[in-house]
Design an enzyme around this catalytic site. Sequence first.
Site, PDB file in Angstrom:
ATOM      1  N   GLU A 220      61.013  28.742  68.406  1.00 53.55           N
ATOM      2  CA  GLU A 220      61.749  28.036  69.582  1.00 53.55           C
ATOM      3  C   GLU A 220      61.674  27.264  69.473  1.00 53.55           C
ATOM      4  O   GLU A 220      60.632  25.424  69.859  1.00 53.55           O
ATOM      5  CB  GLU A 220      62.224  28.459  71.231  1.00 53.55           C
ATOM      6  CG  GLU A 220      63.085  30.366  71.341  1.00 53.55           C
ATOM      7  CD  GLU A 220      62.751  30.172  72.270  1.00 53.55           C
ATOM      8  OE1 GLU A 220      62.085  29.734  73.267  1.00 53.55           O
ATOM      9  OE2 GLU A 220      63.563  31.257  72.572  1.00 53.55           O
TER      10      GLU A 220
ATOM     11  N   LYS B 168      60.978  22.993  70.987  1.00 58.36           N
ATOM     12  CA  LYS B 168      59.755  22.735  73.007  1.00 58.36           C
ATOM     13  C   LYS B 168      60.880  21.810  73.501  1.00 58.36           C
ATOM     14  O   LYS B 168      60.512  19.895  72.537  1.00 58.36           O
ATOM     15  CB  LYS B 168      58.299  22.508  72.248  1.00 58.36           C
ATOM     16  CG  LYS B 168      57.407  21.848  74.047  1.00 58.36           C
ATOM     17  CD  LYS B 168      56.357  21.885  73.579  1.00 58.36           C
ATOM     18  CE  LYS B 168      55.387  22.322  75.051  1.00 58.36           C
ATOM     19  NZ  LYS B 168      56.119  21.027  75.944  1.00 58.36           N
TER      20      LYS B 168
ATOM     21  N   ARG C 159      61.478  21.860  83.347  1.00 57.62           N
ATOM     22  CA  ARG C 159      61.634  23.294  83.668  1.00 57.62           C
ATOM     23  C   ARG C 159      62.621  23.290  84.678  1.00 57.62           C
ATOM     24  O   ARG C 159      62.733  22.323  85.984  1.00 57.62           O
ATOM     25  CB  ARG C 159      60.436  24.524  84.308  1.00 57.62           C
ATOM     26  CG  ARG C 159      60.115  25.366  84.021  1.00 57.62           C
ATOM     27  CD  ARG C 159      59.505  25.492  83.078  1.00 57.62           C
ATOM     28  NE  ARG C 159      60.082  26.702  82.536  1.00 57.62           N
ATOM     29  CZ  ARG C 159      58.700  27.557  82.077  1.00 57.62           C
ATOM     30  NH1 ARG C 159      57.677  26.936  82.105  1.00 57.62           N
ATOM     31  NH2 ARG C 159      58.646  28.742  81.890  1.00 57.62           N
TER      32      ARG C 159
ATOM     33  N   ARG D 130      59.340  23.764  88.856  1.00 59.16           N
ATOM     34  CA  ARG D 130      58.956  24.143  88.188  1.00 59.16           C
ATOM     35  C   ARG D 130      57.288  24.161  89.747  1.00 59.16           C
ATOM     36  O   ARG D 130      56.690  24.794  89.502  1.00 59.16           O
ATOM     37  CB  ARG D 130      58.002  24.166  87.133  1.00 59.16           C
ATOM     38  CG  ARG D 130      56.561  22.768  86.777  1.00 59.16           C
ATOM     39  CD  ARG D 130      56.447  22.486  85.832  1.00 59.16           C
ATOM     40  NE  ARG D 130      54.919  22.958  85.069  1.00 59.16           N
ATOM     41  CZ  ARG D 130      54.388  22.542  84.497  1.00 59.16           C
ATOM     42  NH1 ARG D 130      55.518  22.623  82.775  1.00 59.16           N
ATOM     43  NH2 ARG D 130      53.234  23.082  84.348  1.00 59.16           N
TER      44      ARG D 130
ATOM     45  N   GLU E 228      64.541  24.524  79.895  1.00 63.87           N
ATOM     46  CA  GLU E 228      64.896  23.337  80.117  1.00 63.87           C
ATOM     47  C   GLU E 228      65.334  22.793  79.990  1.00 63.87           C
ATOM     48  O   GLU E 228      66.471  22.241  78.978  1.00 63.87           O
ATOM     49  CB  GLU E 228      63.513  22.971  78.659  1.00 63.87           C
ATOM     50  CG  GLU E 228      63.215  22.083  78.967  1.00 63.87           C
ATOM     51  CD  GLU E 228      61.287  21.946  79.639  1.00 63.87           C
ATOM     52  OE1 GLU E 228      61.273  22.316  79.638  1.00 63.87           O
ATOM     53  OE2 GLU E 228      60.989  20.421  79.412  1.00 63.87           O
TER      54      GLU E 228
ATOM     55  N   PHE F 175      66.616  29.707  78.221  1.00 68.17           N
ATOM     56  CA  PHE F 175      64.886  30.255  77.106  1.00 68.17           C
ATOM     57  C   PHE F 175      64.665  31.512  77.627  1.00 68.17           C
ATOM     58  O   PHE F 175      64.058  32.283  76.899  1.00 68.17           O
ATOM     59  CB  PHE F 175      64.144  29.464  76.409  1.00 68.17           C
ATOM     60  CG  PHE F 175      63.381  29.008  77.994  1.00 68.17           C
ATOM     61  CD1 PHE F 175      62.386  29.523  78.446  1.00 68.17           C
ATOM     62  CD2 PHE F 175      63.074  27.834  77.703  1.00 68.17           C
ATOM     63  CE1 PHE F 175      61.168  28.874  78.927  1.00 68.17           C
ATOM     64  CE2 PHE F 175      62.123  26.856  78.966  1.00 68.17           C
ATOM     65  CZ  PHE F 175      61.636  27.681  79.666  1.00 68.17           C
TER      66      PHE F 175
ATOM     67  N   ARG G 281      49.345  31.716  82.857  1.00 72.27           N
ATOM     68  CA  ARG G 281      49.586  30.889  81.630  1.00 72.27           C
ATOM     69  C   ARG G 281      49.254  31.898  80.348  1.00 72.27           C
ATOM     70  O   ARG G 281      48.175  31.968  80.487  1.00 72.27           O
ATOM     71  CB  ARG G 281      48.345  29.647  81.117  1.00 72.27           C
ATOM     72  CG  ARG G 281      48.416  28.631  80.517  1.00 72.27           C
ATOM     73  CD  ARG G 281      47.552  27.473  80.883  1.00 72.27           C
ATOM     74  NE  ARG G 281      48.271  26.457  81.524  1.00 72.27           N
ATOM     75  CZ  ARG G 281      49.006  25.820  80.994  1.00 72.27           C
ATOM     76  NH1 ARG G 281      49.369  26.001  79.750  1.00 72.27           N
ATOM     77  NH2 ARG G 281      49.409  25.010  82.382  1.00 72.27           N
TER      78      ARG G 281
ATOM     79  N   LYS H  40      52.531  26.944  72.891  1.00 77.87           N
ATOM     80  CA  LYS H  40      52.718  25.817  72.531  1.00 77.87           C
ATOM     81  C   LYS H  40      52.643  24.999  71.177  1.00 77.87           C
ATOM     82  O   LYS H  40      51.364  25.187  70.784  1.00 77.87           O
ATOM     83  CB  LYS H  40      53.269  25.029  73.464  1.00 77.87           C
ATOM     84  CG  LYS H  40      51.682  24.539  74.404  1.00 77.87           C
ATOM     85  CD  LYS H  40      52.522  23.992  75.143  1.00 77.87           C
ATOM     86  CE  LYS H  40      50.997  22.913  76.645  1.00 77.87           C
ATOM     87  NZ  LYS H  40      50.247  23.108  77.623  1.00 77.87           N
TER      88      LYS H  40
END
Length: 560
Positions: free
Chosen positions: A247, A249, A254, A269, A299, A340, A416, A422
């Site tokens: 996708e 970025k 966020r 976030r 996003e 997303f 994470r 990313k």
Amino acid sequence: MRYSNLAKIYEELASTTKRLEKTEILSKFLHTIDDKNVIYLLLGNIYPEHEDKKIGISEQLVIKAISKSTGVSSEKVVQEWKKIGDLGEVAKALIKSKKQHTLSSHVLTTEKILDNLRKLPELEGKGTVDKKLSLITELLTSAEPTESKYIVRTLLEDLRIGIQQSTIRDAIAKAFFNTKESNVAIQKALDKSNDLGHVFEISKKGKLENLEKVSLEVGKPVKVMLAQKASDIPEGFEEVGKPCAIEYKYDGFRLVINKDKDKITLYTRRLENVTRQFPEAIEYVNKYVKGNSFILDSEAVGFDKETKKYMPFQAISQRIKRKYEIEKMKNELPIEINVFDILYYNGKSLLDEPFEKRTKLLKQIIKSTPYKIIPAKQIITDNLEKAEKFYKQALENNQEGVMMKNLNSPYNPGSRVGHMLKIKPSEKDFDLVIIGAEYGTGKRSGWLSSFDLGCGSGNGFLEVGKVSTGVKEKREEGVSYDEITKLLKPLIISEDGRNIKVRPKIVVTITYQEIQKSPKYSSGFALRFPRFTALRPDRNTEDIASLEDIENAYEKQGGK
Ligand code: AMP
């Protein structure tokens, strides 16, 4: 509970830097607590993390309250503050010398402390300052010296006892379960509820399965899933497997969108409620997304209203904190919402569904409407050439790079994860926090003009250099010295000539050319040619680069 018991624990915790010792102290203490509110106080808060309420008291007001409760003049309090550098210690010292003459009045309880502190953010309108002052003074007047130190530090949201959520989490595990799995279960319950007090209450009964029952609640903020890095597409394929989703970025911020029947709530976030700031988001969600209740992860990206070109995050960052002229902002700095992920739909949690299923659902429920709300641009492929082409296209469209996502993975709030990666062309930027600054001279006098940057470590923040380049003299040109000075002034902890130290709150993005070893800074590293690129009001100090990130980047550049 008597507040003095809690103050005693604060002192014990502050007396050691060793995490294991802290966990030990805490786990014993946890057995003595009946009230979950004590857990919030242990973290230096008055509410669970998901509540978007801040005490919001200035140093000035605390100085007045200390003065009023001790009979010492405000000037003298400030003088002591300059000497000692911590208003908590100042309160303690002054109350101690007063207490030698008078007998202590009331016994303070944690309930009383919370009762008064929780009134502070609720007060509004005329006479607010006086009311706040008397609520604080009332507490300080009844406080023993050590209690006063922690009341003041709680007020200023800076407890300085080296405790994080994770320390209490480990202590809960140790106190009530003492197994490895319990740590994971506690963390999961915490990531879904963002309420350590609630998790403590459940844990106290000692049943792991009760923790597993903690589930998402629409409307309450949830911690987002974060990505790890890969250096290029082939490495990405290796890590997440083939085929995978790739996708754009997007270079925005966020935005987690909650809809519960008619009520839409938006969170960053950092779990900050930004519903008021983005009225168009509410309109788009109502118009273009089907469903009674859901939680979407997205996003929000700014675009130029004339050319329709995507703009870097910095352009729209001011909208996040903006409380007035919202309509004007909305027209000047429009956003597109790129959705997303989906965590919850019509009464059901989707956290454990595979990503492929979640992303399919998104496409079914969102009526893709460019420049308003769309499912994030995505391809699903195992083909390197197609992937590289898509990556190039993302960059040409002014986006930061791409995300590569494993198709079978769940959504792990707050983690994470290695199943979402990313990929950016050059990883030469870090998010860091400003920990100090220096006043400028000449043209820049009156402004703070050089900023000390800190990275995260297990125990506080470590310096990695200073930045000045990239900040503007004129407001029209971007983020100015004046703007940052205004942000930092209320956070000043101590001053020494032209240098100040500030509470670590302001997160910034810094680009650099190279990392060097440097004995000059406490991290042991310095950034060469650092340049300020953005204020990050959407991020907090948990999101900044850690010492480990900096060491890794240093190794990657070949240890030069
Ligand atoms: P970083 O901020 O460098 O850690 O990169 C991860 C961030 O990229 C996420 O936290 C999101 O805010 C953002 N992002 C942009 N586009 C996407 C996407 N398609 N999927 C997931 N995250 C995205």
